[in-house]
Motif scaffolding. Structure first.
Motif, PDB file in Angstrom:
ATOM      1  N   PHE A 134      -6.105   1.613   6.132  1.00 25.46           N
ATOM      2  CA  PHE A 134      -7.317   2.232   5.586  1.00 25.46           C
ATOM      3  C   PHE A 134      -8.043   1.225   4.697  1.00 25.46           C
ATOM      4  CE2 PHE A 134      -4.236   5.646   6.153  1.00 25.46           C
ATOM      5  CZ  PHE A 134      -4.960   6.526   6.952  1.00 25.46           C
ATOM      6  N   ASP A 135      -9.320   1.500   4.493  1.00 27.57           N
ATOM      7  CA  ASP A 135     -10.059   0.698   3.531  1.00 27.57           C
ATOM      8  C   ASP A 135      -9.471   0.914   2.135  1.00 27.57           C
ATOM      9  OD1 ASP A 135     -11.740  -0.208   5.503  1.00 27.57           O
ATOM     10  OD2 ASP A 135     -13.259   1.351   5.135  1.00 27.57           O
ATOM     11  N   LYS A 136      -9.686  -0.046   1.256  1.00 25.52           N
ATOM     12  CA  LYS A 136      -9.222   0.099  -0.122  1.00 25.52           C
ATOM     13  C   LYS A 136      -9.983   1.230  -0.805  1.00 25.52           C
ATOM     14  CE  LYS A 136      -7.901  -4.747  -0.475  1.00 25.52           C
ATOM     15  NZ  LYS A 136      -8.191  -6.090  -1.035  1.00 25.52           N
ATOM     16  N   LEU A 137      -9.341   1.820  -1.805  1.00 27.24           N
ATOM     17  CA  LEU A 137      -9.974   2.895  -2.557  1.00 27.24           C
ATOM     18  C   LEU A 137     -11.236   2.371  -3.255  1.00 27.24           C
ATOM     19  CD1 LEU A 137      -6.807   4.600  -4.075  1.00 27.24           C
ATOM     20  CD2 LEU A 137      -8.282   5.485  -2.262  1.00 27.24           C
ATOM     21  N   PRO A 138     -12.165   3.263  -3.565  1.00 27.77           N
ATOM     22  CA  PRO A 138     -13.459   2.825  -4.125  1.00 27.77           C
ATOM     23  C   PRO A 138     -13.311   2.000  -5.406  1.00 27.77           C
ATOM     24  CG  PRO A 138     -13.529   5.142  -3.497  1.00 27.77           C
ATOM     25  CD  PRO A 138     -12.103   4.713  -3.372  1.00 27.77           C
ATOM     26  N   GLY A 139     -13.928   0.837  -5.399  1.00 27.73           N
ATOM     27  CA  GLY A 139     -13.949   0.000  -6.590  1.00 27.73           C
ATOM     28  C   GLY A 139     -12.868  -1.052  -6.660  1.00 27.73           C
ATOM     29  N   VAL A 140     -11.850  -0.950  -5.799  1.00 26.41           N
ATOM     30  CA  VAL A 140     -10.716  -1.862  -5.899  1.00 26.41           C
ATOM     31  C   VAL A 140     -11.098  -3.292  -5.505  1.00 26.41           C
ATOM     32  CG1 VAL A 140      -8.450  -2.423  -4.953  1.00 26.41           C
ATOM     33  CG2 VAL A 140      -8.969  -0.088  -5.629  1.00 26.41           C
ATOM     34  N   GLN A 141     -11.841  -3.429  -4.400  1.00 31.05           N
ATOM     35  CA  GLN A 141     -12.151  -4.778  -3.929  1.00 31.05           C
ATOM     36  C   GLN A 141     -12.949  -5.556  -4.971  1.00 31.05           C
ATOM     37  OE1 GLN A 141     -11.023  -6.281  -0.927  1.00 31.05           O
ATOM     38  NE2 GLN A 141     -11.656  -7.970  -2.258  1.00 31.05           N
TER      39      GLN A 141
END
Length: 519
Positions: A453-460
């Motif tokens: 899955f994509d990373k959770l919001p804000g993590v990248q």
């Protein structure tokens, strides 16, 4: 990805199964070696437990290594004809962990069952609800037997290495097809887990990020504020969060900033170019937080305290209390890990998909030279205690933990509980969404394993800041003693209970008296 494939023994492990003699340079201890180990453990136990005070007294006989320890550790009774039982025991593991496993006692049991399904190893994971570091110290000091212990403090790891209570894993790591692969763990990363002798004494449990200020971006937007860059910018933003009713309830019930001790204030100390822990200067040990240059920074925090901008409980806060204040609209900024940016956003969005809540990482305050200084956290790691009974099973687990099935288990969790999989497509269950794809491995080193899955919001964005600005701290074995002195006086200065100049002067006096700094 096939989770049902049995764990593949490497040729090295096959060799181990055939050999009656432990490998990797760890010859089964002879009497003299056992005496050395016993003395090391006695020394560590005495040192640790003398520092532990009443906690140590609560452990029966914990101020000395158990009289039967050399037999109990599985090294002294090899002649008792227990070869078959020892082979059977090699499929068992007793693990002490602070992060890895299920979120509840019930899920922990299912997590253990999942490891057994995937590896064949019967695992017991103990995850203390509190005082984890104390539990580790007591366990190692008293000779209690675990096969794997999770750690996250390089200073303590170096202390354990010096005391001889951890297993040298150099030959195992270098002989492991999985762990020696630089695409699984970058070669240079192993330097973090080496002792003074250049040997490897632990294996990473996950990829560790860094810490930085985390701000309520929705509050910034609501109050028409720009992202802070300088220390003055930070002051203005924090003051607005405390005084301009950012939650819109008509009450003055919010704080600008909450922290948990000194652990994560690096983003602010960056304004003075001060790095946490030790910094070697011309071969001498210095602690920047105990230098005269730190005085203005402690005075800045004291100003926040005096004006009601800093959460007054920051002296006694644990990180959970700090996070809860942030999640319940009581504070506009905290200082914490990159991964938690996503988990904070995920938690609020799970509660209310229409929430305006938005956590966002921001870089630390610029120093006089324009540089920003964030901290990369000590790596989380597994160590194998010297008295571990099931070393081969521990090594098998460590290789599994860095494989795709191990990473999926440590991140998504348990198949059927946290996620389902259909024709290669993963779907998180409601339980899996609540658990935030973190069962000890939110991020990993292995480049061959792609995230489902994509990373959770804000993590990248937070991780990008870590890569740009964060560096490791220097962890000398004496830091645990020095930290108590630094923390004691720094918190007094930050809370305004002691003038900052006096606090730093006393800090320096005690550090020098205890031979914890050179200048």
């Amino acid at each position: 990805m096939n989770f049902n494939i049995p764990f593949k023994n490497s040729s090295r492990l096959s060799h181990l199964a055939e050999s009656p003699v432990p490998v990797h340079g760890r010859q089964k201890p002879k009497a003299s070696s056992r005496i050395t180990l016993l003395v090391s453990l006695l020394t560590l136990g005495s040192m640790l437990l003398s520092a532990c005070g009443s906690s140590a007294n609560q452990s029966s006989g914990s101020n000395s290594f158990p009289a039967n320890a050399s037999n109990a550790n599985g090294t002294a009774s090899a002649s008792n004809g227990e070869t078959s039982s020892a082979q059977a025991a090699d499929t068992k593991l007793r693990i002490l962990s602070s992060n890895v496993g299920g979120k509840t006692p019930e899920e922990m049991k299912r997590f253990e069952e999942e490891i057994k399904r995937l590896t064949g190893i019967e695992v017991t994971i103990e995850k203390p609800a509190s005082d984890y570091d104390q539990k580790v110290l007591t366990a190692l000091g008293s000779g209690e037997k675990y096969d794997l212990i999770e750690g996250s403090d390089l200073g303590k790891l170096n202390m354990f290495i010096d005391q001889g209570v951890t297993t040298d894993l150099t030959d195992f790591v270098q002989g492991s097809k999985e762990l020696s692969d630089p695409t699984v763990v970058p070669t240079e990363e192993w330097d973090q887990l080496k002792g003074k002798d250049g040997h490897i004494y632990a294996v990473f449990s996950k990829f560790q990020g860094g810490t930085m200020p985390i701000v309520r971006k929705d509050w910034l937007d609501k109050l028409h504020l720009q992202e802070p860059k300088t220390l003055d910018d930070y002051y203005n933003v924090l003051k607005a969060f405390a005084e301009r009713d950012p939650d819109g309830n008509g009450k003055k019930d919010t704080y600008g900033l909450s922290t948990s001790g000194l652990y994560d204030i690096q983003g602010f100390m960056s304004a003075a170019g001060l790095k946490y822990r030790y910094v070697m200067k011309d071969g001498k040990r210095t602690i920047p937080y105990a230098s005269d240059a730190a005085i203005p920074m402690y005075e800045w925090f004291a100003k926040l305290t005096k004006e009601g901008i800093l959460d007054p409980n920051f002296v006694t806060n644990d990180t959970a209390k700090m996070r809860n204040l942030f999640l319940t609209d009581r504070v506009g900024m905290i200082t914490y890990w990159d991964a938690w940016v996503g988990m904070l956003n995920n938690t609020r969005q799970e509660e209310d998909p229409n929430t305006s809540f938005q956590a966002e990482a921001v870089a630390g305050a610029e120093g006089p030279d324009g540089k920003i200084m964030l901290r990369r956290g000590d790596p989380d790691y597994w160590m194998v205690p010297a008295n571990a009974e099931h070393v081969e099973a521990a090594e098998k687990f460590l290789e599994f933990w860095h494989s795709e099935p191990g990473i999926i288990l440590g991140s998504l969790g348990i198949e059927g509980e946290d996620y389902t999989k259909d024709n290669g497509t993963y779907t998180l269950t409601e339980t899996g969404k609540e658990h935030g794809m973190d069962h000890g491995v939110p991020f990993w080193y292995n480049e061959n394993v792609k995230a489902p899955f994509d990373k959770l919001p804000g993590v990248q964005a937070a991780q990008d800041l870590v890569k740009q600005y964060a560096t490791l701290e220097l962890s000398l074995p004496e830091w645990s003693d020095a930290e108590k002195i630094v923390t004691n006086y720094a918190l007094k200065a930050m809370s305004g209970s002691m003038p900052a100049a006096d606090a730093v002067k006393q800090m320096q006096k005690e550090l020098k008296a205890a031979n914890l700094i050179d200048e």
